[in-house]
Design a protein around this motif. Structure first.
Motif, PDB file in Angstrom:
ATOM      1  N   SER A 104      47.308  13.317 -52.255  1.00  0.00           N
ATOM      2  CA  SER A 104      46.624  13.645 -51.006  1.00  0.00           C
ATOM      3  C   SER A 104      46.927  12.639 -49.894  1.00  0.00           C
ATOM      4  O   SER A 104      46.828  12.966 -48.714  1.00  0.00           O
ATOM      5  CB  SER A 104      45.110  13.724 -51.235  1.00  0.00           C
ATOM      6  OG  SER A 104      44.589  12.465 -51.619  1.00  0.00           O
ATOM      7  N   ALA A 126      38.593  20.474 -52.076  1.00  0.00           N
ATOM      8  CA  ALA A 126      39.538  19.944 -53.056  1.00  0.00           C
ATOM      9  C   ALA A 126      39.602  20.782 -54.328  1.00  0.00           C
ATOM     10  O   ALA A 126      40.636  20.826 -54.998  1.00  0.00           O
ATOM     11  CB  ALA A 126      39.182  18.502 -53.404  1.00  0.00           C
ATOM     12  N   TRP A 133      46.594  19.094 -54.766  1.00  0.00           N
ATOM     13  CA  TRP A 133      45.680  18.657 -53.722  1.00  0.00           C
ATOM     14  C   TRP A 133      46.425  17.723 -52.779  1.00  0.00           C
ATOM     15  O   TRP A 133      46.405  16.498 -52.886  1.00  0.00           O
ATOM     16  CB  TRP A 133      44.453  17.983 -54.324  1.00  0.00           C
ATOM     17  CG  TRP A 133      43.484  17.395 -53.338  1.00  0.00           C
ATOM     18  CD1 TRP A 133      43.008  16.116 -53.332  1.00  0.00           C
ATOM     19  CD2 TRP A 133      42.860  18.050 -52.220  1.00  0.00           C
ATOM     20  NE1 TRP A 133      42.126  15.933 -52.284  1.00  0.00           N
ATOM     21  CE2 TRP A 133      42.012  17.111 -51.585  1.00  0.00           C
ATOM     22  CE3 TRP A 133      42.935  19.347 -51.706  1.00  0.00           C
ATOM     23  CZ2 TRP A 133      41.262  17.413 -50.460  1.00  0.00           C
ATOM     24  CZ3 TRP A 133      42.174  19.649 -50.574  1.00  0.00           C
ATOM     25  CH2 TRP A 133      41.360  18.689 -49.968  1.00  0.00           C
ATOM     26  N   ALA A 134      47.124  18.314 -51.835  1.00  0.00           N
ATOM     27  CA  ALA A 134      47.891  17.597 -50.819  1.00  0.00           C
ATOM     28  C   ALA A 134      48.217  18.603 -49.728  1.00  0.00           C
ATOM     29  O   ALA A 134      48.836  19.617 -50.001  1.00  0.00           O
ATOM     30  CB  ALA A 134      49.178  17.026 -51.411  1.00  0.00           C
ATOM     31  N   LEU A 189      44.847  15.767 -43.755  1.00  0.00           N
ATOM     32  CA  LEU A 189      43.953  16.310 -44.769  1.00  0.00           C
ATOM     33  C   LEU A 189      42.538  15.731 -44.714  1.00  0.00           C
ATOM     34  O   LEU A 189      41.564  16.486 -44.863  1.00  0.00           O
ATOM     35  CB  LEU A 189      44.555  16.115 -46.164  1.00  0.00           C
ATOM     36  CG  LEU A 189      43.782  16.745 -47.323  1.00  0.00           C
ATOM     37  CD1 LEU A 189      43.617  18.244 -47.114  1.00  0.00           C
ATOM     38  CD2 LEU A 189      44.469  16.467 -48.649  1.00  0.00           C
TER      39      LEU A 189
END
Length: 422
Positions: free
Chosen positions: A108, A205, A377-378, A383
């Motif tokens: 992330s 997330a 999750w990126a 973000l």
């Protein structure tokens, strides 16, 4: 600090931090400073930085590092644990020219840090036999930018469906394979406010794959896009399970801290959780008989999240050769087999997962099966802004305080104003 200022400072701060010393043997005159020193007589010290973990994980990493130093006696690894404010500390040290040679980087955080120029591309450093194709593709892609690879994932976890075998058997229902089945099975498993069929995590997330299941994009062109009608439609079903069906709840609704605890306490018959929940449930709730399956499909499409961390190299390191040796050992087949042998993390290399039997494991097999199609999750350099504004507004809709479409539109507008003002 803006990215341009950050990068400029980083470039100005890079400096040589060591000097080579030549020794002399007993009774002999000191060698002239320009005398050659054999490569095998040199010992290079490098620093590996990461955050704290459990004592069991720390012990395992120390074992892997000891194995590495046995095979590379000319390289000494100083392992540094940064207990608090990890990324803030790393960024500060990189700016000051005192960053570690190798360090952990969460997926992330990768896009933003890569684009500052602080991370060294690894493509030209790794040996030909490193077998890059062995890594699970989505995990590797999280560390690729503009055709270059900046990190190799040390492990990962996807999400899978945890289910209480006794509760499903007592209700006479099967493990759901589709989201429609999940919704129906949850109705049969719910017992008022004492037991919910499904424990939910109403935050970004854990749910990006749900938000994008109808073809929309939660983040587009590095800006918030979660007011997209396709995204709203995808999330509406999730919210309706809570507000309309009343067969799903979040942990705080039942006095639990997270869905793993909610599940272990018997207040949810099913939850979607990661690898970390397995030892937690086995140690904290040893009497619970649970099974695991892949996350139910949505409209025939498989989906799950993946969370991963890579080893990366400081672009300003003066010891890139030694740093490369360390990274390629830690993420190579031998080092990764030792590191993931206890199951704290899953191997990001397919061959290691197969060798350790995780792909066929009764529990972890579902997690491994999700790796090839997982959403990592990126999501770009903004973000944190997107994440915070989504969560703030999504929870209000989840609690029934306002329509989902209205909440996500406000969250998107606020997020993009913050992004534009950076």
């Amino acid at each position: 600090m803006s990215r341009k200022k950050w990068l400029a400072t980083l470039g100005l701060s890079t400096m040589l931090v060591g000097s080579m010393l030549a020794g002399c043997s007993g009774g002999e005159k000191e060698k002239a400073s320009n005398d050659p020193v054999k490569e095998e007589d040199k010992q290079v010290e490098i620093t590996l930085a990461g955050w704290g973990s459990s004592p069991e994980e720390t012990e395992l990493l120390e074992q892997v590092l000891a194995d590495f130093q046995t095979k590379h006696p000319n390289i000494k690894v100083n392992h540094e644990v940064i207990a608090d404010q990890y990324m803030d500390v790393i960024k500060t040290r990189l700016i000051g020219g005192e960053g570690p040679d190798v360090f952990y980087l969460d997926a992330s955080e990768a896009p933003a840090l890569i684009q500052t120029g602080a991370i060294e591309p690894l493509d030209e450093h790794i040996p030909d036999d490193f077998d890059v194709e062995d890594f699970e593709k989505p995990l590797l892609e999280a560390y690729q930018y503009d055709g270059k690879t900046y990190g190799f994932p040390k492990g990962y976890s996807t999400l899978a469906l945890f289910y209480n075998k006794k509760m499903l058997a007592d209700a006479g229902v099967e493990v759901p394979k589709t989201w429609d089945e999940l919704r129906e099975v949850s109705k049969a498993l719910t017992k008022g406010k004492d037991v919910y069929g499904f424990g939910q995590n109403p935050e970004l997330a854990r749910t990006v794959f749900i938000g994008e299941s109808k073809g929309g994009e939660v983040v587009k062109d590095d800006k918030a896009n979660f007011a997209d009608p396709l995204v709203v439609e995808a999330y509406q079903t999730y919210v309706d399970q809570h507000l309309v069906d009343k067969t799903a709840a979040q942990p705080s609704d039942v006095g639990a801290g997270w869905t793993g605890e909610m599940f272990g306490q018997g207040k949810a018959a099913m939850v979607i959780e990661g690898n970390w929940a397995i030892p937690y449930l086995q140690n904290t709730f040893p009497d619970i008989d649970f099974g695991m399956a892949e996350v139910p499909t949505i409209d025939g499409k498989k989906g799950t999240m993946a969370f991963t961390v890579a080893y990366v190299m400081n672009a300003a390191s003066e010891k890139k050769e030694a740093a490369t040796e360390l990274i390629t050992y830690l993420t190579g087949k031998e080092g990764m087999e030792t590191w993931t042998s206890k199951g704290f993390e899953l191997p990001s290399r397919k061959s290691v997962a197969e060798k350790l039997g995780y792909d066929k494991d009764e529990l972890r097999g579902a997690l491994v099966a999700g790796a090839p199609y997982a959403t990592v999750w990126a999501r770009g350099t903004n973000l944190p802004i997107v994440f915070n504004n989504f969560n703030n507004q999504f929870v209000s809709a989840y609690l029934g305080e306002r329509p989902l479409e209205e909440a996500l539109a406000e969250g998107q507008n606020t997020a993009n104003k913050e992004i534009d003002s950076k």
